[in-house]
Design a protein around this motif. Structure first.
Motif, PDB file in Angstrom:
ATOM      1  N   VAL A 101      -0.042  88.917 -53.410  1.00 51.23           N
ATOM      2  CA  VAL A 101       0.536  88.311 -54.614  1.00 51.23           C
ATOM      3  C   VAL A 101      -0.447  88.523 -55.752  1.00 51.23           C
ATOM      4  O   VAL A 101      -1.645  88.241 -55.616  1.00 51.23           O
ATOM      5  CB  VAL A 101       0.803  86.803 -54.425  1.00 51.23           C
TER       6      VAL A 101
ATOM      7  N   ASP B   6       1.660  86.116 -61.606  1.00 47.09           N
ATOM      8  CA  ASP B   6       2.820  85.233 -61.438  1.00 47.09           C
ATOM      9  C   ASP B   6       4.095  85.920 -60.977  1.00 47.09           C
ATOM     10  O   ASP B   6       5.013  85.249 -60.508  1.00 47.09           O
ATOM     11  CB  ASP B   6       3.109  84.506 -62.761  1.00 47.09           C
ATOM     12  N   CYS B   7       4.195  87.238 -61.132  1.00 48.36           N
ATOM     13  CA  CYS B   7       5.489  87.858 -60.824  1.00 48.36           C
ATOM     14  C   CYS B   7       5.369  89.266 -60.256  1.00 48.36           C
ATOM     15  O   CYS B   7       6.208  90.121 -60.526  1.00 48.36           O
ATOM     16  CB  CYS B   7       6.404  87.855 -62.039  1.00 48.36           C
TER      17      CYS B   7
ATOM     18  N   ALA C  70       4.493  91.004 -56.363  1.00 46.15           N
ATOM     19  CA  ALA C  70       4.146  90.785 -54.957  1.00 46.15           C
ATOM     20  C   ALA C  70       4.553  92.010 -54.156  1.00 46.15           C
ATOM     21  O   ALA C  70       5.441  92.774 -54.558  1.00 46.15           O
ATOM     22  CB  ALA C  70       4.848  89.544 -54.416  1.00 46.15           C
TER      23      ALA C  70
ATOM     24  N   TYR D  26       9.182  92.339 -58.313  1.00 41.52           N
ATOM     25  CA  TYR D  26       8.814  91.852 -59.651  1.00 41.52           C
ATOM     26  C   TYR D  26       9.658  90.621 -59.962  1.00 41.52           C
ATOM     27  O   TYR D  26      10.740  90.712 -60.532  1.00 41.52           O
ATOM     28  CB  TYR D  26       9.044  92.956 -60.687  1.00 41.52           C
TER      29      TYR D  26
ATOM     30  N   ARG E 269       9.117  86.155 -60.594  1.00 39.57           N
ATOM     31  CA  ARG E 269       8.320  84.923 -60.597  1.00 39.57           C
ATOM     32  C   ARG E 269       8.696  84.027 -59.413  1.00 39.57           C
ATOM     33  O   ARG E 269       7.838  83.453 -58.746  1.00 39.57           O
ATOM     34  CB  ARG E 269       8.518  84.189 -61.917  1.00 39.57           C
TER      35      ARG E 269
ATOM     36  N   SER F  60       7.415  85.605 -56.074  1.00 38.70           N
ATOM     37  CA  SER F  60       5.959  85.474 -55.987  1.00 38.70           C
ATOM     38  C   SER F  60       5.557  84.042 -55.672  1.00 38.70           C
ATOM     39  O   SER F  60       4.620  83.801 -54.895  1.00 38.70           O
ATOM     40  CB  SER F  60       5.308  85.917 -57.300  1.00 38.70           C
TER      41      SER F  60
ATOM     42  N   GLU G 163       3.498  82.951 -52.451  1.00 38.29           N
ATOM     43  CA  GLU G 163       2.242  82.228 -52.639  1.00 38.29           C
ATOM     44  C   GLU G 163       2.190  80.963 -51.781  1.00 38.29           C
ATOM     45  O   GLU G 163       1.131  80.594 -51.261  1.00 38.29           O
ATOM     46  CB  GLU G 163       2.058  81.873 -54.114  1.00 38.29           C
TER      47      GLU G 163
END
Length: 481
Positions: free
Chosen positions: A404, A407-408, A410, A433, A435, A438, A442
């Motif tokens: 990750v 913010d967006c 992964a 891509y 948010r 991700s 996370e």
């Protein structure tokens, strides 16, 4: 009486005829200085065995185009589409989350023809149980075809269950095609192949390793784990077909892994990779629209599927990891079972950490590969010194391969963070891509972190000389893995 003088003469003659010419070959290949130095050192220390080892494991085929499969019409079409998408990206309808990583998207379009797809629904599968339940459910619903490509396909409980299901679907008229890596699935008996073929299921081994062909094939393995169902549903990740991914291993404990289910256009991207590999192993083309549906470009999570391996001009997955890390502004959370990064990626991690990016890495405390574990440990100290936070997973063995970034961005896939995956194996990763995605991934990382031990630099330096010695030896040979 043994004549040492005569032995010395013959030994040095063999050295001149073998090690020195091979040494020149290695130098002329213009590899990284680290790999070149490692191979030259091996030739000097054990000249005769070193030559054999190089011929079997060390030859570089990416530049020789040994694996060229670019004659496929589908790949030609893909290159045209990727070029058009590269030109049209500025006017594309993708959201700001996607635009924020425009450089990564452009890189993957350029180095591996990885088209950006939008019409996707994704589901993170956090262990073997959830993964196989999702796979079996999706295969049960198959109407036209099921395509599987795996490094390991075992004849154990889960493998036999899947085999029975595939035979059942074939009898219902569903086409079934399977690619298994010849080395990874070496334990498969001939009766396994005969049974599938007797039920009209097509199955091919990827690059059979048989003497004398062994010397050109053993080192280049298909590490991909792909399923595509009806061209619309796909699976990718770290889980092979074997009981250990559900039950774990006695010496290691539970098996922690991560897989990804894709419904949408990115499944077609997985299909393109499968069709290329299918052509490579069978000589048969799958070009009908029933296998390769047109991209819907419907609303959904943006995904690029990147394939890496000796069949590509560039190390696409490694380059995407590098660009993602060096462009990170907030965080890089990485999970890998084997940590033996090439110099550029090692520098990227250290540079990010020294730039005050929150870089965290989780690797297993226990490993299924002893030398790889020592090799991974050999990188810990210098990364800790740069400010990277290290965590050793303690709740069994972690085999997940995901990252990750900020913010967006992964990625989940089959690639380990090591030389072999980036430079030698055939791999596949999904770059996402989003948010929301991700954030979900996370949460999995933070849960894995909670089941791990934080490694402190001052304590790590106190380990015994024997541990440091074996790590150093593993570090020296890691470029040759």
């Amino acid at each position: 009486m043994f004549d040492w003088n005569q032995f010395s003469v013959w030994f040095y003659l063999l050295f001149l005829l073998t090690a020195i010419p091979v040494g020149f070959m290695i130098v002329l290949e213009k590899r990284s200085p680290y790999k070149t130095a490692a191979w030259i050192m091996l030739l000097i220390l054990i000249p005769i065995l070193g030559v054999l080892f190089y011929l079997i494991f060390g030859q570089e085929y990416r530049k020789r185009k040994m694996f060229s499969i670019r004659g496929l019409k589908t790949l030609k079409s893909l290159r045209i589409n990727s070029s058009k998408q590269l030109r049209d990206f500025e006017n594309s309808p993708y959201n700001q989350e996607t635009k924020a990583h425009e450089n990564i998207i452009r890189l993957l379009l350029s180095n591996s023809n990885a088209l950006l797809t939008s019409g996707n629904q994704l589901e993170i599968l956090k262990d073997g149980k959830a993964t196989f339940e999702a796979i079996f459910e999706a295969i049960e619903k198959a109407k036209h075809h099921v395509h599987l490509e795996y490094y390991i396909f075992a004849e154990d409980n889960i493998g036999n269950q899947l085999t029975d299901l595939l035979i059942k679907k074939r009898k219902q008229g569903v086409e079934v095609r399977i690619i298994v890596d010849d080395v990874g699935s070496w334990s498969l008996k001939k009766s396994f192949f005969r049974r599938l073929r007797a039920n009209n299921i097509e199955i091919y081994p990827f690059m059979e390793v048989r003497f004398p062909r062994l010397t050109s094939r053993v080192n280049y393995r298909n590490h991909r784990k792909i399923i595509v169902i009806d061209g619309k549903t796909g699976f990718i990740g770290g889980i092979n077909i074997a009981d250990r991914y559900i039950r774990g291993l006695k010496k290691l404990g539970p098996w922690r892994d991560t897989h990804l289910k894709i419904v949408g256009d990115a499944a077609t991207s997985l299909q393109i990779i499968f069709t290329a590999d299918w052509y490579f192993v069978s000589g048969k083309k799958l070009e009908d629209k029933s296998y390769l549906p047109v991209f819907s470009e419907a609303p959904g999570t943006p995904v690029q599927i990147c394939a890496g391996g000796p069949d590509y001009d560039w190390e696409g997955i490694a380059q995407a990891f590098f660009a993602s890390i060096v462009n990170a502004r907030k965080k890089v959370f990485l999970v890998t079972p084997y940590l033996m990064p090439p110099p550029a990626l090692l520098l990227a991690l250290k540079t990010a950490a020294l730039s005050n990016v929150d870089v965290r890495i989780i690797i297993p405390e226990k490993s299924d590969a002893r030398v790889s574990q020592w090799g991974s440990y050999s990188y810990v100290e210098e990364l800790l010194e740069a400010g990277v936070k290290f965590y050793f997973y303690k709740k069994g063995f972690i085999h997940s391969k995901y990252m990750v970034v900020d913010d967006c961005l992964a990625t989940i896939g089959t690639s380990n963070f090591d030389f072999r995956s980036f430079e030698t194996n055939f791999e596949t990763n999904a770059f996402v891509y989003s948010r929301d995605f991700s954030s979900q991934l996370e949460k999995h990382f933070l849960e894995d972190q909670s089941n791990s031990q934080n490694i402190i630099l001052s304590q790590w330096r106190k380990r015994g000389w024997f541990f440091k010695l074996r790590e150093s030896l593993a570090h020296i040979i890691s470029p040759m893995y």
